[in-house]
Design a protein around this motif. Structure first.
Motif, mmCIF file in Angstrom:
data_model
loop_
_atom_site.group_PDB
_atom_site.id
_atom_site.type_symbol
_atom_site.label_atom_id
_atom_site.label_comp_id
_atom_site.label_asym_id
_atom_site.label_seq_id
_atom_site.Cartn_x
_atom_site.Cartn_y
_atom_site.Cartn_z
ATOM 1 N N LEU A 1 29.540 20.358 32.731
ATOM 2 C CA LEU A 1 29.648 19.207 31.851
ATOM 3 C C LEU A 1 30.649 18.234 32.468
ATOM 4 N N ILE A 2 30.298 16.976 32.529
ATOM 5 C CA ILE A 2 31.192 15.976 33.112
ATOM 6 C C ILE A 2 32.246 15.614 32.084
ATOM 7 N N GLN A 3 33.512 15.924 32.401
ATOM 8 C CA GLN A 3 34.610 15.677 31.487
ATOM 9 C C GLN A 3 35.700 14.887 32.191
ATOM 10 N N ASP A 4 36.367 14.016 31.446
ATOM 11 C CA ASP A 4 37.524 13.319 31.988
ATOM 12 C C ASP A 4 38.732 14.235 31.924
ATOM 13 N N GLY A 5 39.723 13.972 32.783
ATOM 14 C CA GLY A 5 40.959 14.731 32.755
ATOM 15 C C GLY A 5 41.105 15.606 33.976
ATOM 16 N N ALA A 6 42.073 16.550 33.896
ATOM 17 C CA ALA A 6 42.388 17.407 35.035
ATOM 18 C C ALA A 6 41.234 18.365 35.316
ATOM 19 N N PRO A 7 40.972 18.675 36.602
ATOM 20 C CA PRO A 7 39.893 19.601 36.928
ATOM 21 C C PRO A 7 40.221 21.013 36.469
ATOM 22 N N ALA A 8 39.165 21.781 36.181
ATOM 23 C CA ALA A 8 39.355 23.152 35.728
ATOM 24 C C ALA A 8 39.509 24.092 36.923
ATOM 25 N N THR A 9 40.181 25.202 36.680
ATOM 26 C CA THR A 9 40.350 26.245 37.689
ATOM 27 C C THR A 9 39.472 27.418 37.315
ATOM 28 N N THR A 10 38.793 28.002 38.283
ATOM 29 C CA THR A 10 37.937 29.157 38.042
ATOM 30 C C THR A 10 38.688 30.434 38.392
ATOM 31 N N VAL A 11 38.720 31.403 37.460
ATOM 32 C CA VAL A 11 39.359 32.689 37.709
ATOM 33 C C VAL A 11 38.379 33.790 37.316
ATOM 34 N N PRO A 12 38.475 34.981 37.932
ATOM 35 C CA PRO A 12 37.628 36.096 37.507
ATOM 36 C C PRO A 12 37.920 36.466 36.058
ATOM 37 N N ARG A 13 36.891 36.881 35.321
ATOM 38 C CA ARG A 13 37.102 37.262 33.924
ATOM 39 C C ARG A 13 38.122 38.394 33.800
ATOM 40 N N THR A 14 38.172 39.286 34.798
ATOM 41 C CA THR A 14 39.103 40.405 34.731
ATOM 42 C C THR A 14 40.560 39.963 34.804
ATOM 43 N N ALA A 15 40.818 38.719 35.234
ATOM 44 C CA ALA A 15 42.191 38.235 35.344
ATOM 45 C C ALA A 15 42.722 37.715 34.018
ATOM 46 N N LEU A 16 41.829 37.473 33.055
ATOM 47 C CA LEU A 16 42.215 36.838 31.802
ATOM 48 C C LEU A 16 42.511 37.878 30.734
ATOM 49 N N ILE A 17 43.646 37.727 30.058
ATOM 50 C CA ILE A 17 43.982 38.594 28.931
ATOM 51 C C ILE A 17 44.497 37.725 27.791
ATOM 52 N N MET A 18 44.520 38.306 26.586
ATOM 53 C CA MET A 18 44.999 37.587 25.415
ATOM 54 C C MET A 18 46.333 38.175 24.977
ATOM 55 N N HIS A 19 47.358 37.332 24.854
ATOM 56 C CA HIS A 19 48.676 37.728 24.383
ATOM 57 C C HIS A 19 49.015 36.912 23.145
ATOM 58 N N GLY A 20 49.101 37.585 21.995
ATOM 59 C CA GLY A 20 49.472 36.872 20.783
ATOM 60 C C GLY A 20 48.537 35.741 20.425
ATOM 61 N N GLY A 21 47.243 35.916 20.692
ATOM 62 C CA GLY A 21 46.275 34.881 20.392
ATOM 63 C C GLY A 21 46.189 33.795 21.440
ATOM 64 N N LYS A 22 46.940 33.922 22.550
ATOM 65 C CA LYS A 22 46.907 32.930 23.621
ATOM 66 C C LYS A 22 46.362 33.563 24.897
ATOM 67 N N ALA A 23 45.587 32.792 25.648
ATOM 68 C CA ALA A 23 45.023 33.272 26.907
ATOM 69 C C ALA A 23 46.045 33.099 28.019
ATOM 70 N N VAL A 24 46.213 34.131 28.850
ATOM 71 C CA VAL A 24 47.162 34.058 29.968
ATOM 72 C C VAL A 24 46.555 34.737 31.193
ATOM 73 N N VAL A 25 47.040 34.342 32.358
ATOM 74 C CA VAL A 25 46.784 35.043 33.603
ATOM 75 C C VAL A 25 48.133 35.315 34.245
ATOM 76 N N PHE A 26 48.151 36.249 35.193
ATOM 77 C CA PHE A 26 49.383 36.561 35.915
ATOM 78 C C PHE A 26 49.240 36.124 37.364
ATOM 79 N N ILE A 27 50.202 35.315 37.829
ATOM 80 C CA ILE A 27 50.247 34.990 39.246
ATOM 81 C C ILE A 27 51.264 35.903 39.920
ATOM 82 N N ILE A 28 51.057 36.154 41.192
ATOM 83 C CA ILE A 28 51.933 37.053 41.953
ATOM 84 C C ILE A 28 52.830 36.213 42.847
ATOM 85 N N THR A 29 54.142 36.326 42.633
ATOM 86 C CA THR A 29 55.142 35.606 43.428
ATOM 87 C C THR A 29 56.175 36.596 43.929
#
Length: 253
Positions: free
Chosen positions: A171-199
């Motif tokens: 879908l053509i949307q205005d604004g910042a581009p989306a980032t694609t991540v594997p579904r296995t990287a996504l978890i829900m914490h307290g009703g919010k979606a988060v991913v973990f980056i490794i630093t």
């Protein structure tokens, strides 16, 4: 097309309305007595809570009743097989539609994204070997699945997609581009979606907004950079600053 009337649901709706009416009366009475110093602040708080719970219960049941409207899946001439008021059971044929079915693809997007989507808006659909232009056929009214809104995309007649097949929709949307991540990287914490980056071998929690998803990938918006490494395994056990041991494909052989 039709409205399914559930006797049990109608009884629940009547009961919920009666309970709200009683809760409103009880709250007014408690406030009046509290003004005369005959009830405590705790009594007022309990009456307010009971009134709020009764109101919330009524809204929930009303939403369920609204969702019992059956809508035609495609354009055509409608022929009822039963008379209005007939008691039917699950699986009973109710009506037929003479016409050409419109193939569609369902996607899920965030409520914020759905606000920018318009009916009949164009969308690019592909399955890896075929691509074509579809149009937004309908926009959902609830977010009960992962907090996402269902959008139905009408496909061009003659598209080679088959029922149950996964497809990619853009879908053509205005604004910042989306980032694609594997579904296995996504978890829900307290009703919010988060991913973990490794630093530096440590995990850092990054909140993201889900824009769309498929069986294997999720499109998100958030403070993620293309060069950052994202945890895709064992993420449910991670916490902020957890030490992470990274493995490569060679390590798993």
């Amino acid at each position: 097309m039709a409205h399914n009337v559930s006797p049990a649901l109608q009884a629940q709706l009547a009961s919920a309305r009666a309970q709200l009416k009683y809760a409103n009366i009880a709250l007014k009475r408690t406030l009046a007595l509290a003004h005369e110093k005959l009830q405590t602040d705790l009594d007022v708080a309990l009456a307010q809570r009971n009134q709020a719970q009764a109101e919330s219960s009524l809204v929930t049941i009303q939403q369920q009743a609204n969702e019992q409207v059956m809508r035609a899946p495609f354009a055509g001439t409608l022929h009822y097989l039963v008379a209005p008021g007939t008691v039917v059971y699950r699986g009973t044929p109710v009506a037929t539609i003479n016409g050409r079915a419109v193939p569609w693809v369902d996607i899920k997007v965030s409520p914020a994204t759905s606000h920018d989507i318009k009916l009949d808006e164009e969308a690019e659909v592909s399955d890896g070997t075929w691509h074509g232009m579809g149009h937004v056929l309908s926009i959902g009214k609830n977010a009960r699945s992962w907090g996402l809104i269902q959008i139905r995309i009408k496909l061009p007649v003659g598209s080679p997609l088959i029922p149950g097949e996964w497809a990619r929709v853009k879908l053509i949307q205005d604004g910042a581009p989306a980032t694609t991540v594997p579904r296995t990287a996504l978890i829900m914490h307290g009703g919010k979606a988060v991913v973990f980056i490794i630093t530096q071998h440590h995990a850092k929690e990054v909140p993201v907004q889900i824009l769309a998803d498929t069986q294997k990938k999720v499109w998100v918006k958030g403070p993620l950079k293309a060069s950052e490494r994202i945890a895709i395994s064992g993420v449910t056990r991670l916490k902020n600053d957890s030490r992470v041991v990274m493995a490569t494909a060679q390590d798993n052989k």
